[in-house]
Design a protein around this motif. Structure first.
Motif, mmCIF file in Angstrom:
data_model
loop_
_atom_site.group_PDB
_atom_site.id
_atom_site.type_symbol
_atom_site.label_atom_id
_atom_site.label_comp_id
_atom_site.label_asym_id
_atom_site.label_seq_id
_atom_site.Cartn_x
_atom_site.Cartn_y
_atom_site.Cartn_z
ATOM 1 N N UNK A 38 -12.267 32.114 36.755
ATOM 2 C CA UNK A 38 -12.989 31.016 36.077
ATOM 3 C C UNK A 38 -12.119 29.699 36.064
ATOM 4 N N UNK A 39 -12.748 28.762 35.389
ATOM 5 C CA UNK A 39 -12.435 27.533 35.323
ATOM 6 C C UNK A 39 -12.390 26.919 33.941
ATOM 7 N N UNK A 40 -11.734 25.923 33.654
ATOM 8 C CA UNK A 40 -11.691 25.094 32.424
ATOM 9 C C UNK A 40 -12.191 23.622 32.747
ATOM 10 N N UNK A 41 -13.274 23.050 32.181
ATOM 11 C CA UNK A 41 -13.666 21.929 32.460
ATOM 12 C C UNK A 41 -13.550 21.130 31.257
ATOM 13 N N UNK A 42 -12.909 19.896 31.439
ATOM 14 C CA UNK A 42 -12.736 19.006 30.350
ATOM 15 C C UNK A 42 -13.255 17.652 30.463
ATOM 16 N N UNK A 43 -13.928 16.883 29.592
ATOM 17 C CA UNK A 43 -14.552 15.707 29.654
ATOM 18 C C UNK A 43 -13.827 14.919 28.430
ATOM 19 N N UNK A 44 -13.142 13.796 28.987
ATOM 20 C CA UNK A 44 -12.416 13.111 28.059
ATOM 21 C C UNK A 44 -12.907 11.758 28.195
ATOM 22 N N UNK A 45 -13.029 10.936 26.975
ATOM 23 C CA UNK A 45 -13.429 9.675 26.759
ATOM 24 C C UNK A 45 -12.627 8.993 25.685
ATOM 25 N N UNK A 46 -12.521 7.865 25.930
ATOM 26 C CA UNK A 46 -11.471 7.039 24.945
ATOM 27 C C UNK A 46 -12.317 6.386 23.886
ATOM 28 N N UNK A 47 -11.826 6.371 22.664
ATOM 29 C CA UNK A 47 -12.609 5.839 21.543
ATOM 30 C C UNK A 47 -12.697 4.322 21.787
ATOM 31 N N UNK A 48 -13.830 3.745 21.481
ATOM 32 C CA UNK A 48 -13.920 2.202 21.562
ATOM 33 C C UNK A 48 -13.191 1.435 20.403
ATOM 34 N N UNK A 49 -13.232 1.886 19.404
ATOM 35 C CA UNK A 49 -12.722 1.036 18.210
ATOM 36 C C UNK A 49 -11.328 1.248 17.604
ATOM 37 N N UNK A 50 -10.690 2.457 18.033
ATOM 38 C CA UNK A 50 -9.392 2.865 17.556
ATOM 39 C C UNK A 50 -8.833 3.661 18.492
ATOM 40 N N UNK A 112 -8.508 19.781 9.175
ATOM 41 C CA UNK A 112 -8.279 18.197 9.178
ATOM 42 C C UNK A 112 -6.807 18.076 9.112
ATOM 43 N N UNK A 113 -5.992 17.012 9.534
ATOM 44 C CA UNK A 113 -4.680 16.730 9.606
ATOM 45 C C UNK A 113 -4.482 15.200 9.602
ATOM 46 N N UNK A 114 -3.311 14.919 9.146
ATOM 47 C CA UNK A 114 -2.807 13.552 9.023
ATOM 48 C C UNK A 114 -1.424 13.473 9.691
ATOM 49 N N UNK A 115 -1.216 12.530 10.379
ATOM 50 C CA UNK A 115 0.046 12.349 11.224
ATOM 51 C C UNK A 115 0.590 10.860 10.892
ATOM 52 N N UNK A 116 2.066 11.021 10.153
ATOM 53 C CA UNK A 116 2.740 9.671 9.937
ATOM 54 C C UNK A 116 3.800 9.563 10.983
ATOM 55 N N UNK A 117 3.983 8.481 11.680
ATOM 56 C CA UNK A 117 5.116 8.369 12.599
ATOM 57 C C UNK A 117 5.272 6.843 12.546
ATOM 58 N N UNK A 122 9.237 0.030 13.876
ATOM 59 C CA UNK A 122 9.605 1.024 12.728
ATOM 60 C C UNK A 122 8.843 0.624 11.475
ATOM 61 N N UNK A 123 7.504 0.489 11.771
ATOM 62 C CA UNK A 123 6.463 0.400 10.819
ATOM 63 C C UNK A 123 5.768 1.914 10.852
ATOM 64 N N UNK A 124 5.320 2.372 9.590
ATOM 65 C CA UNK A 124 4.616 3.613 9.506
ATOM 66 C C UNK A 124 3.199 3.389 9.925
ATOM 67 N N UNK A 125 2.967 4.379 10.925
ATOM 68 C CA UNK A 125 1.291 4.295 11.281
ATOM 69 C C UNK A 125 0.874 5.561 10.915
ATOM 70 N N UNK A 126 -0.416 5.921 10.634
ATOM 71 C CA UNK A 126 -1.136 6.881 9.988
ATOM 72 C C UNK A 126 -2.470 7.019 10.921
ATOM 73 N N UNK A 127 -2.254 8.443 11.446
ATOM 74 C CA UNK A 127 -3.689 8.909 12.096
ATOM 75 C C UNK A 127 -4.178 10.108 11.245
ATOM 76 N N UNK A 128 -5.441 10.126 10.951
ATOM 77 C CA UNK A 128 -6.087 11.111 10.158
ATOM 78 C C UNK A 128 -7.372 11.405 10.946
ATOM 79 N N UNK A 129 -7.386 12.847 11.147
ATOM 80 C CA UNK A 129 -8.503 13.266 12.024
ATOM 81 C C UNK A 129 -9.184 14.751 11.205
#
Length: 140
Positions: A38-50, A112-117, A122-129
């Motif tokens: 078999x095969x694996x097909x991936x379609x990837x789009x960038x988000x426009x606003x973030x 869901x998860x939240x990532x702080x980095x 050296x400013x804290x960034x937050x990603x939540x999905x």
């Protein structure tokens, strides 16, 4: 990352990866013995606003015992020379490497998860999905 019969392989190491660019979209078809015939097909789009992406994954004739894991992490705060345009930066800059995970902190709650980095300043960034139909767990 694909797992079958106690074998694990990062998709970047697959025997064949066909890549096609369409305006705003990357299309990948991945074939490897770990996926059988078999095969694996991936379609990837960038988000426009973030920062982020939308991923569609399709499996074609892959054995139902095969497990495919999506690995998220490695938020290093690195910025790319042309906002990540293909060919402008080394491919390895986009890999998930242990050193990119330093100071990453994840909080996981069901689907869901939240990532702080820290960014380069050296400013804290937050990603939540939040995701549907998926479970999260942490790994080392």
């Amino acid at each position: 990352m694909s797992f079958k019969r106690n074998s694990i392989k990062k998709l970047i190491h697959a025997d064949k990866i066909e890549t096609r660019y369409r305006p705003g979209t990357m299309l990948y078809e991945i074939k490897d013995p770990i996926l059988g015939d078999g095969s694996l097909k991936l379609t990837v789009l960038a988000q426009a606003t973030e920062e982020g992406l939308v991923l569609k994954m399709e499996t074609v004739n892959i054995d139902s015992s095969t497990k495919i894991y999506a690995v998220y992490g490695g938020a290093s705060g690195t910025t790319f020379s042309r906002n990540g345009d293909i060919g402008a930066d080394p491919e390895s800059g986009f890999y998930l490497l242990p050193e990119y995970c330093l100071h990453n902190q994840f909080q996981i709650n069901k689907n869901q998860f939240q990532l702080n980095y820290l960014n380069k300043k050296k400013e804290t960034q937050i990603v939540s999905r939040k995701f549907f139909k998926y479970k999260f767990f942490t790994a080392n």
